[in-house]
Enzyme design. Structure first.
Site, PDB file in Angstrom:
ATOM      1  N   ASP A 220    -110.928-108.402  -5.340  1.00 39.85           N
ATOM      2  CA  ASP A 220    -112.003-109.374  -5.551  1.00 39.85           C
ATOM      3  C   ASP A 220    -112.125-110.318  -4.357  1.00 39.85           C
ATOM      4  O   ASP A 220    -111.124-110.845  -3.860  1.00 39.85           O
ATOM      5  CB  ASP A 220    -111.716-110.238  -6.780  1.00 39.85           C
ATOM      6  N   HIS A 222    -115.148-112.559  -4.559  1.00 36.16           N
ATOM      7  CA  HIS A 222    -115.796-113.635  -5.340  1.00 36.16           C
ATOM      8  C   HIS A 222    -116.481-114.706  -4.490  1.00 36.16           C
ATOM      9  O   HIS A 222    -116.254-115.901  -4.669  1.00 36.16           O
ATOM     10  CB  HIS A 222    -114.781-114.293  -6.268  1.00 36.16           C
ATOM     11  N   ASP A 249    -116.309-107.148  -7.749  1.00 35.33           N
ATOM     12  CA  ASP A 249    -116.316-108.616  -7.807  1.00 35.33           C
ATOM     13  C   ASP A 249    -116.472-109.233  -6.423  1.00 35.33           C
ATOM     14  O   ASP A 249    -115.699-110.083  -5.998  1.00 35.33           O
ATOM     15  CB  ASP A 249    -115.069-109.148  -8.525  1.00 35.33           C
ATOM     16  N   ASP A 252    -120.244-113.991  -7.574  1.00 35.51           N
ATOM     17  CA  ASP A 252    -119.984-114.949  -8.659  1.00 35.51           C
ATOM     18  C   ASP A 252    -118.813-115.866  -8.310  1.00 35.51           C
ATOM     19  O   ASP A 252    -117.927-115.531  -7.545  1.00 35.51           O
ATOM     20  CB  ASP A 252    -119.716-114.265 -10.001  1.00 35.51           C
ATOM     21  N   ARG A 253    -118.848-117.042  -8.932  1.00 33.62           N
ATOM     22  CA  ARG A 253    -117.826-118.093  -8.801  1.00 33.62           C
ATOM     23  C   ARG A 253    -117.855-118.742  -7.413  1.00 33.62           C
ATOM     24  O   ARG A 253    -118.193-119.894  -7.280  1.00 33.62           O
ATOM     25  CB  ARG A 253    -116.438-117.582  -9.168  1.00 33.62           C
ATOM     26  N   ASN A 281    -116.711-106.002 -12.775  1.00 34.93           N
ATOM     27  CA  ASN A 281    -117.351-106.556 -13.976  1.00 34.93           C
ATOM     28  C   ASN A 281    -118.307-107.696 -13.639  1.00 34.93           C
ATOM     29  O   ASN A 281    -119.140-108.071 -14.462  1.00 34.93           O
ATOM     30  CB  ASN A 281    -116.299-107.022 -14.995  1.00 34.93           C
ATOM     31  N   HIS A 282    -118.217-108.240 -12.419  1.00 35.98           N
ATOM     32  CA  HIS A 282    -119.167-109.289 -12.010  1.00 35.98           C
ATOM     33  C   HIS A 282    -120.380-108.733 -11.272  1.00 35.98           C
ATOM     34  O   HIS A 282    -121.266-109.512 -10.910  1.00 35.98           O
ATOM     35  CB  HIS A 282    -118.474-110.357 -11.178  1.00 35.98           C
ATOM     36  N   HIS A 330    -112.019-101.002 -10.691  1.00 34.67           N
ATOM     37  CA  HIS A 330    -111.911-102.459 -10.741  1.00 34.67           C
ATOM     38  C   HIS A 330    -110.969-102.953 -11.840  1.00 34.67           C
ATOM     39  O   HIS A 330    -110.089-103.781 -11.597  1.00 34.67           O
ATOM     40  CB  HIS A 330    -113.291-103.093 -10.925  1.00 34.67           C
ATOM     41  N   ARG A 380    -108.438-111.394 -22.340  1.00 30.22           N
ATOM     42  CA  ARG A 380    -109.736-111.940 -21.947  1.00 30.22           C
ATOM     43  C   ARG A 380    -110.687-112.088 -23.128  1.00 30.22           C
ATOM     44  O   ARG A 380    -111.696-112.768 -23.032  1.00 30.22           O
ATOM     45  CB  ARG A 380    -110.422-111.005 -20.945  1.00 30.22           C
ATOM     46  N   HIS A 407    -109.433-107.304 -10.309  1.00 29.61           N
ATOM     47  CA  HIS A 407    -109.847-107.906 -11.585  1.00 29.61           C
ATOM     48  C   HIS A 407    -109.038-109.115 -12.026  1.00 29.61           C
ATOM     49  O   HIS A 407    -109.481-109.880 -12.854  1.00 29.61           O
ATOM     50  CB  HIS A 407    -109.807-106.818 -12.665  1.00 29.61           C
TER      51      HIS A 407
END
Length: 477
Positions: A220, A222, A249, A252-253, A281-282, A330, A380, A407
């Site tokens: 990731d 991000h 990923d 995002d964030r 997943n993002h 991922h 999660r 992840h």
């Protein structure tokens, strides 16, 4: 000698110190020790719930907050934290119930009122999207005449014609470092070109590493653009002789998600057989609407750019098989032991597009390893967890040395679990400016030996993570 209750209090106090130092996992461990000694104190559970929220273990946070509510049905903080966790896993209706309970118990709680309103707004938006959703919506590229878009005379960047160039990428890297954007015409060109390239790739890309190639797997990123630049500084930028795989990923964030996505896409367009991109997943609509990427696209470019990215994300491969030895995906493994590499090859990602709540695509993007054998509920609150025996059976059945996944934050940037057959790599150091983790990447030689490298976060301009999230509910997480 201290009593169990006194010892539990001491563990809780040490947990608070670990939490203040952003050591979420250390805090969880200390709160757990307090609970082992005194499981009747609800604050221990709410404290641990908050540490779970910070480490994105929202399912565990919900369980802890629920236990605190059982111990004290009027404990406002427990309802509040459970609501925050529900919102984080995109269950706003459950969050609304708990925020309403907070306001009922504490009518002057301004934060709960604000978040209740945000949740209700999200529900209205989701209902609106559901109402207007049509089966086969035309592509955002339809009616877009990219060739006719003029580049203003004062645009000071390198021009892009019909093909990506290294010169354009080098210029783009420097522009992004100084807070400049590239022209929206070029954004359209890049995303449309790469969507076509990845659409035509297999759901599971299969590659061999040639003798003269350096190959790097990253986890990731991000939206942490300046940390990606540090990774490239240490390890070398992508080139004809240096191939990269980014394991989902990208966005995002972090608040430079468009920069990372455009840069990785530009490299993919320039060298489609030397830059590999797995979906995370993002790279999905529901996460992008909540965790910042949609807002960032609209703020820096426009809504059409987000829609084009969305289409390209749904076209990304879900896994990469390296030398028949390592399956890179991922999230992780499956709820069914009978799943094979052939089943992954057959996943029709072009029909399904979004991962949904069950099935192979969802599990590939969302699951996590656990230490205990067998399978367990997800920490999660989405997907599930798989133990070392599950990994062993999968690797043996499919002739693999290991799976490589991302992840999850790892404090050292990477971790070898399940007797070395489940490897996690995470490439966003000091994740979200809150977690004191290192980043890592893996170099894989042509003989398929793994070489792990760690790196630390570097300074970035004063823009906070989640800066483009359009509701206070998520931006404060």
């Amino acid at each position: 000698m201290a009593s169990a209750v006194e010892q539990a209090t001491a563990y809780k106090n040490d947990g608070n110190k670990a939490f203040a130092a952003h050591n979420w996992l250390g805090a969880i461990d200390l709160y757990s020790k307090a609970i082992d000694l005194n499981d009747k104190e609800p604050t221990y559970f709410t404290n641990r719930a908050q540490a779970h929220i910070k480490s994105e273990a929202y399912g565990y946070a919900i369980a802890d907050a629920t236990k605190a509510i059982e111990l004290n049905p009027k404990f406002v903080k427990a309802y509040f934290r459970r609501a925050v966790a529900y919102a984080a896993i995109l269950k706003p209706k459950d969050a609304v119930k708990d925020f309403k309970k907070c306001v009922e118990l504490d009518p002057n709680n301004k934060d709960a009122k604000l978040r209740l309103a945000e949740c209700q707004k999200i529900i209205r938006q989701l209902n609106f999207y559901a109402a207007i959703e049509v089966g086969d919506e035309p592509s955002a590229a339809e009616g877009l005449d990219v060739d006719s878009i003029a580049i203003e005379p004062d645009y000071d960047g390198v021009q892009l014609k019909d093909q990506m160039t290294q010169e354009f990428i080098d210029d783009m890297i420097e522009r992004f470092k100084t807070g400049k954007k590239i022209h929206k015409k070029y954004v359209y060109q890049i995303v449309i070109a790469v969507k076509k390239i990845v659409y035509d790739e297999s759901t599971m890309v299969e590659i061999k590493i040639p003798e003269d190639i350096k190959f790097t797997v990253c986890g990731d990123t991000h939206g942490q653009y300046f940390d990606l630049m540090e990774l490239f500084r240490l390890n070398g930028r992508p080139s004809e002789k240096h191939w990269y795989l980014f394991n989902g990923d990208f966005v995002d964030r972090g608040s430079w998600s468009t920069e990372i996505a455009l840069l990785l896409y530009a490299y993919k367009w320039l060298r489609p057989n030397g830059m590999f991109l797995n979906r995370g997943n993002h790279e999905t609509d529901d996460m992008n609407k909540v965790y910042g990427f949609e807002g960032e696209c609209k703020a820096k470019y426009n809504e059409r750019v987000f829609k084009l990215f969305s289409e390209s994300f749904s076209a990304l491969p879900l896994a990469t098989l390296i030398g028949d030895k390592y399956l890179v995906l991922h999230g992780g493994l499956f709820s069914d032991d009978n799943v094979t590499l052939d089943d992954i090859r057959k996943v029709d990602r072009h029909t399904q597009r979004q991962p949904g709540q069950s099935g192979l695509m969802m599990e590939m993007l969302w699951t996590d390893p656990q230490k205990a054998p067998g399978r367990g509920p997800s920490k999660r609150g989405v997907g599930m967890q798989f133990g070392p025996d599950v990994t062993k059976r999968f690797c043996e059945k499919n002739g693999l040395d290991a799976i490589i996944r991302s992840h999850e934050v790892r404090m050292d940037g990477y971790e070898e679990e399940h007797d070395g057959r489940c490897i996690t790599v995470f490439s966003a150091p000091k994740y979200c400016d809150q977690t004191e983790n290192r980043g890592a990447y893996i170099n894989i030689s042509p003989s398929y030996k793994l070489d792990f490298h760690q790196f630390d976060a570097v300074p970035h301009p004063p823009i906070r993570p989640m800066a483009y999230v359009n509701n206070s509910l998520m931006s404060s997480m």
